[in-house]
Design an enzyme around this catalytic site. Structure first.
Site, PDB file in Angstrom:
ATOM      1  N   CYS A 156       0.659  -1.200  -0.008  1.00 34.80           N
ATOM      2  CA  CYS A 156      -0.095  -0.020   0.028  1.00 34.80           C
ATOM      3  C   CYS A 156       0.940   1.348  -0.030  1.00 34.80           C
ATOM      4  CB  CYS A 156      -0.912  -0.036   1.141  1.00 34.80           C
ATOM      5  SG  CYS A 156      -1.759  -1.569   1.572  1.00 34.80           S
TER       6      CYS A 156
ATOM      7  N   HIS B 102      -8.817   2.963  -2.109  1.00 35.02           N
ATOM      8  CA  HIS B 102      -7.622   2.691  -2.040  1.00 35.02           C
ATOM      9  C   HIS B 102      -7.150   1.499  -3.072  1.00 35.02           C
ATOM     10  CE1 HIS B 102      -3.860   1.531  -0.140  1.00 35.02           C
ATOM     11  NE2 HIS B 102      -4.211   0.628   0.935  1.00 35.02           N
TER      12      HIS B 102
ATOM     13  N   CYS C 287     -13.624   0.811   7.400  1.00 34.72           N
ATOM     14  CA  CYS C 287     -12.888   0.065   6.616  1.00 34.72           C
ATOM     15  C   CYS C 287     -12.972   1.070   5.250  1.00 34.72           C
ATOM     16  CB  CYS C 287     -13.061  -1.501   6.090  1.00 34.72           C
ATOM     17  SG  CYS C 287     -13.418  -2.392   7.461  1.00 34.72           S
TER      18      CYS C 287
END
Lengths: 385, 136
Positions: free
Chosen positions: A84, A333, A207
């Site tokens: 990430c 994301h 989340c």
């Protein structure tokens, strides 16, 4: 501030659930915007760094096809991966290459087409996200590890599920202003608290969502930056660190030591303290991650991060506006693209070009905190104008 | 190849510390300790990162430990769906941290960080070997 390496252009695609094109076309969306922003063409690129988490790519070694499609051939290209935090690891490499004098202009291209693989494949990969020898055999998953940090943080410092819900509610307020975000709806604290639990104590809205997306950051030496760019944004500090993959190797579960090390190194290099930072992008893959970031970065003392939340000091107008573009929670994301998107937001803020998300008072120093895995990798980048 | 037997589902087959499986079969959870510098490792390691030795003893995890953290997972990766919900946790025994699952029969309201736990080995119906934390 030593003005020797600058960011002269930034771009990102829309972050969407399912991008209707290939990874090379997705990457081109970010490159096009960054190139137009910098006023350059592919011929100006002396090297490129391509960033993605390869487990989501059908294409093996995607650096080649991305570089070719963006028109960078014959400039050197290679991939950098730290899950990430891939694109700020790429940024670190680009900074080093420019600072060393190897290249004058380097493009850092991050991308991820999460929808490239099926949901079943994604579930299978999820199982291999931790140490496959010693922890994956218990059925671990990333949200579970962050949830374990939330439990430990609650116990250690008295933070609560409501504090986490407040972080998400803030995120949605700014995500609604960001036309590139995947999640644009404003939700209340009560709505966040009413959602089902994914893995205790984290609920659905704690989340971030998956997304397809790309980002591009153009890094240049001082000569090229001054020649090409009216508003260069300069690198002030770069810090980076790591921690053990296995939870058993961690000294505690209520903070991320890799991010603390990265922050200390970045502040030391920049010669500033946390109080000098006027706007920040932190890695909020989960709400608890944002809370721990406040403490790792020194925006609050250890255990006092909740005070920023409860007093609204993390919003525009507060002590330290954090993730005023919606963060990962609302923007989405797309793993390899995320760090570059965070950098784009800070660059726009420092240029006073962030539109409805602009922090008033023309901030001079901004910070990007980008984490890979559950605090396995961490990069902190401090930028100034 | 015996390491394929570790856990609900194993992702690794070969390791120099596969005696870990033999100990599980005997009902023991063990870590390694460097014979040269004395450093204890869990999970077990074949090589000491402190003094570079590869000469290891096996030590037993036993007695009463405390729960460091946990989460009750409502979702699972592929291969673990049948077990949902289950609690993954970390506990510390005499300074050594162990990751694993918590006994699913403990009521939710009795699970808390700091609670006393023990560790016991277990075998699933398909023969896979593992261990879990139990109330102590």
């Amino acid at each position: 501030m030593s003005k020797d390496v600058a960011i002269i252009g930034v771009g990102q695609s829309y972050f969407t659930r399912e991008y209707p094109g290939s990874i090379r076309e997705l990457a081109f969306d970010a490159w096009r915007e960054a190139a137009q922003d910098a006023g350059i063409t592919a011929k100006d690129i002396s090297a490129s760094v391509i960033c993605s988490a390869p487990e989501y790519d059908a294409q093996r070694s995607p650096a080649g096809v991305i570089s070719e499609y963006l028109g960078f051939v014959p400039a050197p290209t290679f991939a950098i991966e730290s899950v990430c935090s891939s694109s700020t690891s790429g940024l670190r490499a680009a900074y080093s290459m420019v600072k060393a004098g190897l290249h004058d202009i380097v493009a850092v291209v991050g991308f991820q087409k999460m929808s490239e693989i099926t949901s079943a494949d994604s579930q299978e990969r999820m199982g291999r996200g931790s140490d496959i020898q010693w922890e994956s055999p218990f059925g671990t998953m990333m949200p579970g590890y962050y949830a374990s940090h939330a439990q430990a943080h609650f116990k250690q410092y008295g933070s609560t599920e409501r504090d986490l819900a407040m972080i998400r509610a803030k995120s949605t307020k700014y995500g609604a202003l960001n036309d590139r975000a995947v999640y644009r709806k404003v939700v209340t604290v009560e709505e966040c608290l009413a959602k089902p639990v994914v893995t205790s104590p984290l609920k659905v809205f704690d989340c971030c969502g998956n997304a397809d997306g790309s980002s591009c950051v153009i890094v240049a030496n001082a000569d090229r930056a001054k020649e090409l760019c009216k508003k260069p944004v300069w690198f002030m500090g770069l810090g980076s660190g790591s921690a053990s993959v296995t939870l058993t190797g961690r000294s505690n579960c209520y903070g991320l030591t890799a991010a603390m090390k990265a922050a200390q190194d970045a502040y030391a290099m920049a010669g500033i303290t946390a109080q000098d930072v006027k706007v920040a992008e932190v890695h909020d893959c989960f709400t608890i991650a944002e809370l721990m970031a406040y403490e790792a970065l020194g925006f609050a003392e250890l255990g006092k991060g909740v005070e920023l939340v409860r007093e609204g000091q993390n919003e525009i107008g507060g002590k330290i506006p954090v993730n005023v573009d919606g963060g990962l929670l609302s923007k989405g994301h797309p793993i390899g693209a995320t760090g570059g998107s965070q950098v784009r937001t800070i660059v726009l803020q420092l240029r006073d070009e962030a539109g409805p998300m602009q922090v008033p008072g023309q901030p001079e120093i901004g910070l990007v905190h980008n984490v890979g895995g559950v605090g396995l990798y961490a990069n902190v980048t401090i930028l100034g104008r | 190849m015996s390491f394929k037997k570790f856990g609900r589902k194993s992702f690794a087959s070969q390791t120099k510390v596969d005696a870990f499986i033999d100990y599980l079969e005997k009902g023991e959870v063990r870590g390694t300790q460097c014979k040269s510098c004395g450093t204890k490792f869990f999970p077990p390691r074949a090589d000491c990162d402190q003094c570079l030795s590869n000469d290891m003893d096996w030590f037993k995890i036993e007695g009463v430990g405390t729960l460091v953290t946990y989460t009750k997972q409502g979702f699972a990766p592929t291969g673990f769906e049948k077990d949902v919900p289950y609690t993954t946790a970390m506990a510390i025994f005499d300074g050594v941290q162990i990751f694993g699952r918590l006994d699913g029969s403990i009521p939710d309201d009795e699970v808390a960080i700091g609670m006393n736990v023990g560790v016991r080995t277990l075998q699933y119906d398909d023969g896979q070997l593992s261990y879990e934390f139990i109330k102590a």
